[in-house]
Write a protein that holds these residues in place. Structure first.
Motif, PDB file in Angstrom:
ATOM      1  N   ILE A 273       0.838  -1.203   0.000  1.00 19.68           N
ATOM      2  CA  ILE A 273       0.000   0.000   0.000  1.00 19.68           C
ATOM      3  C   ILE A 273       0.870   1.248   0.000  1.00 19.68           C
ATOM      4  N   GLN A 274       0.720   2.063  -1.049  1.00 18.81           N
ATOM      5  CA  GLN A 274       1.396   3.348  -1.131  1.00 18.81           C
ATOM      6  C   GLN A 274       0.361   4.465  -1.014  1.00 18.81           C
ATOM      7  N   ALA A 275       0.813   5.710  -1.083  1.00 15.92           N
ATOM      8  CA  ALA A 275      -0.080   6.835  -0.823  1.00 15.92           C
ATOM      9  C   ALA A 275      -1.305   6.836  -1.732  1.00 15.92           C
ATOM     10  N   ASP A 276      -1.092   6.633  -3.015  1.00 16.27           N
ATOM     11  CA  ASP A 276      -2.201   6.734  -3.955  1.00 16.27           C
ATOM     12  C   ASP A 276      -2.389   5.499  -4.815  1.00 16.27           C
ATOM     13  N   ARG A 277      -1.697   4.412  -4.472  1.00 15.74           N
ATOM     14  CA  ARG A 277      -1.773   3.217  -5.311  1.00 15.74           C
ATOM     15  C   ARG A 277      -1.386   1.959  -4.532  1.00 15.74           C
ATOM     16  N   LEU A 278      -1.771   0.833  -5.118  1.00 13.43           N
ATOM     17  CA  LEU A 278      -1.299  -0.462  -4.643  1.00 13.43           C
ATOM     18  C   LEU A 278      -0.358  -1.022  -5.700  1.00 13.43           C
ATOM     19  N   ARG A 279       0.701  -1.654  -5.266  1.00 10.93           N
ATOM     20  CA  ARG A 279       1.564  -2.390  -6.187  1.00 10.93           C
ATOM     21  C   ARG A 279       1.605  -3.834  -5.690  1.00 10.93           C
ATOM     22  N   VAL A 280       1.020  -4.717  -6.489  1.00  6.78           N
ATOM     23  CA  VAL A 280       0.803  -6.095  -6.062  1.00  6.78           C
ATOM     24  C   VAL A 280       1.280  -7.059  -7.147  1.00  6.78           C
ATOM     25  N   THR A 281       2.017  -8.078  -6.763  1.00  6.40           N
ATOM     26  CA  THR A 281       2.343  -9.178  -7.671  1.00  6.40           C
ATOM     27  C   THR A 281       1.268 -10.234  -7.473  1.00  6.40           C
ATOM     28  N   THR A 282       0.493 -10.471  -8.514  1.00  2.00           N
ATOM     29  CA  THR A 282      -0.688 -11.315  -8.373  1.00  2.00           C
ATOM     30  C   THR A 282      -0.327 -12.770  -8.109  1.00  2.00           C
ATOM     31  N   GLN A 283      -1.176 -13.426  -7.322  1.00  2.00           N
ATOM     32  CA  GLN A 283      -0.945 -14.816  -6.957  1.00  2.00           C
ATOM     33  C   GLN A 283      -1.098 -15.754  -8.152  1.00  2.00           C
ATOM     34  N   LYS A 284      -2.059 -15.461  -9.027  1.00  2.00           N
ATOM     35  CA  LYS A 284      -2.375 -16.383 -10.117  1.00  2.00           C
ATOM     36  C   LYS A 284      -1.389 -16.282 -11.270  1.00  2.00           C
ATOM     37  N   THR A 285      -1.082 -15.062 -11.716  1.00  3.50           N
ATOM     38  CA  THR A 285      -0.277 -14.881 -12.926  1.00  3.50           C
ATOM     39  C   THR A 285       1.131 -14.386 -12.660  1.00  3.50           C
TER      40      THR A 285
END
Length: 410
Positions: A273-285
């Protein structure tokens, strides 16, 4: 000529691993599988044979390796003399015992020696645990279980020598009639088997089928999304006395506001969780996606940071979601249409009966498009690579159709 030496795919494995050798032609090394697997502890690399003391059944493997060595040497000598290179099909055929070839026995009665397809499939699934999500592995294990059940209930030996081009139809018929699956589920099971067969083909296993034929014509079932008003009714529920439902609602709404799959919502951590965004490495792909954070999502994401948002098992959460939707009076009579064997199956029930965790992601896509966000932007957020896959998440409701038509021709 160099002596044929067999190697283990994973010499340090704690489970059976395939045996193979290399053939060298014009500077190329071509891998040839033996068609067998063995536990590394039972293999004597120096003597090039399986241990038989304490493992009497390994004697048959040693006999087979002698036969296979002769076949490989004959094949190699023939091609060296001709200055040619053997085809992948020719090398695969070396690992098929003569008694297992179609000319010697009917496919349904064949009981070939060599690697068992179901065993290799199981090992392949476990080997993908480092690159695939637990949910994806679970779906492959489900397909493997269906194959084992088919073998048990129909007395059909599911193996490399019996899974020919006609097996796709047999497997589909079994799934439709004995497991009562719809066409989309049949399609997914055949796709998983096709994926495995392609891998086995590339790795020298004795595949007699064309994996391209493992498909099933299907129509995607209708998708379910919530309207903006229905989402708001969920938000407005007073759940102060029902913390379990409040937690379930928060998990669902994070999906509605971000488009993340449930597995990714459950795996959210403060560092994503960042100030204005999420950066996530997806579990599926395993793709890294950037998701803009909407104002409505901030209080929910704060609960992730505080550690007060508790992940739930998918099945448990689905039960809570149906209860939440019922409390929010999301109960309009809704028809869900699915297809089995090309036949239409329709079920009508209150809408809340059909709400699941995946409804959140589809709702995100539909509402974002209705709000005017360009499709390519939404695809970038959700991680969809193809428009055809993305379209399956878009639900143009009757109300949306009427509203847009009225605005266009007012």
């Amino acid at each position: 000529m160099a002596k044929i030496r067999f190697l283990l795919v994973e010499p340090s494995a704690e489970k059976p691993t395939p045996l193979f050798t290399f053939l060298s032609f014009a500077g190329r090394r071509i891998k040839v599988y033996s068609g067998h697997s063995i536990h590394p502890k039972q293999w004597d690399a120096g003597e090039q044979k399986a241990l038989t003391r304490g493992y009497p059944r390994n004697g048959a493997l040693n006999d087979w390796l002698k036969v296979l060595t002769e076949r490989i040497e004959t094949c190699r000598d023939k091609h060296v003399a001709a200055g040619t290179v053997p085809s992948a099909e020719e090398l695969r055929m070396l690992a098929i015992p003569e008694e297992a070839t179609p000319a010697a026995a009917e496919p349904e009665l064949a009981t070939p020696a060599g690697p068992n397809l179901l065993t290799v499939f199981s090992e392949w699934i476990e080997g993908r645990s480092l690159t695939q999500s637990p949910n994806t592995l679970r779906t492959y294990r489900t397909s493997l279980r269906h194959l084992r059940d088919l073998q048990k209930l129909e007395g059909y030996a599911v193996d490399f020598a019996t899974v020919g081009n006609g097996f796709a139809e047999r497997f589909a018929r079994y799934l439709l009639t004995k497991r009562n699956l719809v066409d989309s589920a049949v399609h997914k099971n055949l796709f998983r088997l096709k994926h495995f067969l392609n891998w086995a083909l590339d790795n020298g296993y004795p595949i007699i089928a064309d994996p391209k034929k493992f498909s099933w014509q299907h129509r995607e079932p209708d998708i379910l999304t919530l309207t903006r008003q229905e989402v708001q009714r969920l938000v407005d529920l007073d759940l102060s006395a029902r913390p379990a439902l409040d937690n379930a609602r928060a998990l669902f709404l994070v999906g509605v506001y971000t488009g993340l799959r449930f597995s990714d919502v459950a795996a959210l951590r403060p560092e994503h969780i960042q100030a204005d965004r999420l950066r996530v490495t997806t579990q599926k792909t395993r793709l890294t996606v950037t998701v803009p954070v909407r104002a409505e999502a901030r209080p929910l994401l704060a609960r992730v940071t505080e550690g007060t948002l508790r992940p739930l098992a998918n099945q448990k959460l689905n039960g809570h979601l149906k209860e939440l939707a019922r409390l929010a009076e999301i109960d309009a009579p809704t028809e869900r249409v699915r297809y089995a064997g090309g036949q239409r199956r329709a079920t009508t029930a209150p809408k809340y009966e059909f709400v699941t965790t995946h409804t959140a992601r589809r709702t995100f896509v539909t509402l974002a498009l209705e709000a005017g966000v360009r499709p390519e932007v939404v695809m970038r957020i959700t991680g969809h690579k193809s428009l055809s896959a993305f379209r399956r998440y878009v639900n143009v409701t009757e109300d949306t159709m009427l509203d847009e038509f009225s605005r266009a021709f007012a």
